[in-house]
Design an enzyme around this catalytic site. Structure first.
Site, PDB file in Angstrom:
ATOM      1  CB  SER A 214      -0.907   0.009   1.238  1.00  0.00           C
ATOM      2  OG  SER A 214      -1.757   1.134   1.220  1.00  0.00           O
ATOM      3  CD  GLU A 215      -1.120   3.877  -3.284  1.00  0.00           C
ATOM      4  OE1 GLU A 215      -1.943   4.457  -4.000  1.00  0.00           O
ATOM      5  OE2 GLU A 215      -1.027   2.638  -3.240  1.00  0.00           O
TER       6      GLU A 215
END
Length: 218
Positions: free
Chosen positions: A51-52
């Site tokens: 997940s960024e």
């Protein structure tokens, strides 16, 4: 979805996208339908979800009553952690993406063009929070899968000859999975091919709801 309704529902679309995961992959899931892919990873396939906002190793959505409000993905949904989960800054996360270390991303889209262009970050005139990580993902990730409804709420096609909305990336989409079927192109010089139909859907159904050109390889 009623059993007599042709096509896939959101979870079935996500499950179909999960079939593209391969053992050892590092995978980023976009907001919306793509987040559901985490619940459909095939048995025996080990992938690491990224997940960024700074997490590597994401479990399925937590069950009711076990949510941790401080543990979220980039779409601000509560998620679960795994024993091997690690946390880091968003700058490190984007370095992974921009450095080509993510094997596959599954994204939503408002439009995909027949040449692989994608528009998924804004509609002019509507308020947005920002472009998010989509532009980095389509530029830095090795394989791009789009999961979306085949048509907009007004019935207009979303797989079209040319995008009309601001682009996220040019000639980047490798596969499109909609509620009607699956389109794939083996390389970025090829046309999209309809390779699979959802239950109860015919090739004529797809053609009648699509304005983009595509080949049929069923």
């Amino acid at each position: 979805m009623a059993s007599d309704t042709p096509g896939w529902d959101r979870n079935q679309m996500a499950a179909r996208a999960a079939q593209e995961l391969q053992d050892g992959y590092y995978v980023n899931l976009g907001i919306g339908i793509p987040t559901l892919v985490a619940n459909h990873i095939p048995e025996g396939v080990e992938v690491t979800l990224q997940s960024e906002n700074g997490m590597l190793g994401i479990g399925p959505f937590p069950i009711d009553g076990e949510e941790d409000p401080d543990l979220i993905n980039a779409g601000k949904q509560t998620i679960s952690e795994l024993p091997q989960s690690v946390y880091f800054s968003s700058s490190d996360s984007f370095a992974m993406i921009r450095g080509g270390h993510i094997d596959l991303t599954v994204l939503g889209a408002m439009e995909v063009a027949e040449n692989g262009d994608i528009a998924n970050w804004m509609i002019p005139g509507k308020m947005i929070k920002g472009m998010g990580g989509a532009m980095d993902l389509v530029a830095g990730v090795k394989k791009i899968i789009v999961v979306m409804d085949h048509n907009a709420k007004n019935g207009s096609a979303k797989f079209i000859p040319e995008c009309t909305l601001p682009l996220t990336g040019k000639n980047v989409v490798d596969m499109i999975i909609t509620n009607l079927g699956v389109f794939h192109r083996p390389d970025h010089d090829s046309s999209f091919r309809l390779i699979e139909l959802a239950p109860g859907v015919t090739a004529d159904d797809v053609a009648s709801k699509t304005t983009a050109r595509f080949d049929i390889a069923l």
